[in-house]
Design an enzyme around this catalytic site. Sequence first.
Site, PDB file in Angstrom:
ATOM      1  N   GLY A   1     -39.912   4.077 -26.922  1.00 24.68           N
ATOM      2  CA  GLY A   1     -39.126   4.817 -27.587  1.00 24.68           C
ATOM      3  C   GLY A   1     -39.061   5.746 -25.982  1.00 24.68           C
ATOM      4  O   GLY A   1     -39.511   5.687 -25.171  1.00 24.68           O
ATOM      5  N   ALA A   2     -38.296   7.547 -26.074  1.00 18.98           N
ATOM      6  CA  ALA A   2     -38.127   8.332 -24.698  1.00 18.98           C
ATOM      7  C   ALA A   2     -38.266   9.592 -25.351  1.00 18.98           C
ATOM      8  O   ALA A   2     -37.754  10.223 -25.540  1.00 18.98           O
ATOM      9  CB  ALA A   2     -37.596   7.941 -24.127  1.00 18.98           C
TER      10      ALA A   2
ATOM     11  N   GLY B   1     -41.160  12.331 -26.765  1.00 19.76           N
ATOM     12  CA  GLY B   1     -41.985  13.768 -25.848  1.00 19.76           C
ATOM     13  C   GLY B   1     -42.798  12.867 -24.408  1.00 19.76           C
ATOM     14  O   GLY B   1     -42.944  13.626 -23.687  1.00 19.76           O
TER      15      GLY B   1
ATOM     16  N   GLU C   1     -49.515  12.467 -39.910  1.00 20.71           N
ATOM     17  CA  GLU C   1     -50.180  11.045 -39.919  1.00 20.71           C
ATOM     18  C   GLU C   1     -51.416  11.309 -40.644  1.00 20.71           C
ATOM     19  O   GLU C   1     -52.639  11.246 -39.863  1.00 20.71           O
ATOM     20  CB  GLU C   1     -50.269  11.850 -38.365  1.00 20.71           C
ATOM     21  CG  GLU C   1     -49.402  10.831 -37.141  1.00 20.71           C
ATOM     22  CD  GLU C   1     -49.033  11.138 -36.139  1.00 20.71           C
ATOM     23  OE1 GLU C   1     -49.581   9.856 -35.142  1.00 20.71           O
ATOM     24  OE2 GLU C   1     -50.212  11.578 -35.587  1.00 20.71           O
TER      25      GLU C   1
ATOM     26  N   GLY D   1     -42.972   9.221 -24.097  1.00 14.51           N
ATOM     27  CA  GLY D   1     -42.795   8.218 -23.316  1.00 14.51           C
ATOM     28  C   GLY D   1     -41.731   8.817 -22.485  1.00 14.51           C
ATOM     29  O   GLY D   1     -41.748   8.268 -21.352  1.00 14.51           O
TER      30      GLY D   1
ATOM     31  N   LYS E   1     -61.709  11.499 -28.504  1.00 13.71           N
ATOM     32  CA  LYS E   1     -59.937  12.234 -28.414  1.00 13.71           C
ATOM     33  C   LYS E   1     -60.115  12.844 -30.406  1.00 13.71           C
ATOM     34  O   LYS E   1     -59.524  13.871 -30.958  1.00 13.71           O
ATOM     35  CB  LYS E   1     -59.232  12.287 -28.050  1.00 13.71           C
ATOM     36  CG  LYS E   1     -58.092  12.602 -28.211  1.00 13.71           C
ATOM     37  CD  LYS E   1     -56.941  12.612 -28.012  1.00 13.71           C
ATOM     38  CE  LYS E   1     -55.228  12.992 -27.743  1.00 13.71           C
ATOM     39  NZ  LYS E   1     -54.073  12.614 -27.166  1.00 13.71           N
TER      40      LYS E   1
ATOM     41  N   ASN F   1     -53.037   9.030 -31.213  1.00 13.10           N
ATOM     42  CA  ASN F   1     -54.585   9.529 -31.170  1.00 13.10           C
ATOM     43  C   ASN F   1     -54.750   8.842 -32.406  1.00 13.10           C
ATOM     44  O   ASN F   1     -54.259   7.752 -33.265  1.00 13.10           O
ATOM     45  CB  ASN F   1     -53.881  10.786 -31.749  1.00 13.10           C
ATOM     46  CG  ASN F   1     -53.508  11.824 -31.469  1.00 13.10           C
ATOM     47  OD1 ASN F   1     -54.010  12.036 -29.828  1.00 13.10           O
ATOM     48  ND2 ASN F   1     -52.925  12.756 -31.286  1.00 13.10           N
TER      49      ASN F   1
END
Length: 303
Positions: free
Chosen positions: A7-8, A10, A268, A12, A185, A102
């Site tokens: 992916g490209a 935010g 998510e 990556g 996290k 996450n």
Amino acid sequence: MRVLIVGAGGIGGYFGGRLVEKGEDVTFLVRQNRKQQLDETGLVIESVHGNMEFKPKTIVSGEPAEPFDVILLSTKAYHLQGAIEGMKPYVTENTMILPLLNGIAHVDELRAVFGDESVIGGLCFIETTLDEKGTVVQTSPIHDLVFGEFSGEQTERIKKLESTFQGTKASFRLSENIEQDMWHKYQFIATLSGVTSIFRAPIGPIRDQEYGVETIQTLLEEVGNVMRSVEAPLAEGIEASQMDKIMQMGYNMKSSLQRDMEKGLKTEAEHFFGYLLQIAKVKQLRTPVIGTIYANLEVYEAR
């Protein structure tokens, strides 16, 4: 090392871009429409740490490519299965897979497909998004990526990866206890996402309310209890530390899950809260706040 970024978006796009800026060999695995956009406009990063623009190397799943030494995976959890299928042709027995999602559930999914040894631990702290033009917009001083072997060992491959990551404008840090870092996290992001999504508000107005603060504290404790029931390596006193962090956050801070809800996007919920509730059910733990948050998100997604 040869690096593949899945992916490209935010995350990556930002970390991959910083590696390109340093001079590393980086390729982006993208969908056809994103490839076309990048071919036309290049990958543009607007950041408080310095802007950059470049023509990235891109491939679409199925296109031939030489083996990669490491694959960075930063998709949303609900895109994980598609990402796994897309990256399969580029994984060899020597490829490290570094997920930045996450939560924890994705680790077992990746191990089931690629084997335990292929997967290393990772997480990131960054505020970034794609705007309507496909530009990566990064807005806060924090732009940290943390990685490490789950064993904590300083293996040859992890030291080589550390060398690859050093010297960029982003902060790449090798952890000696990445599993604990990931659970910490997870506890933090589940709490922040949970309260901001159920109150439909940034963290500041929630903290202004007596019962808002009480809800934050109760959720932190519920999440911690569930995690400890499966022997997650949480540090002693972590709830107090997490609470201090939440109380010091910017007044208008929102979670990414809340922002997804505001945009009418999928969340998510299953990855964050469904996973915790599955554990709680097996361990016969009471989790009324987690359950309420999950139900709220399920009702939202059913609309």
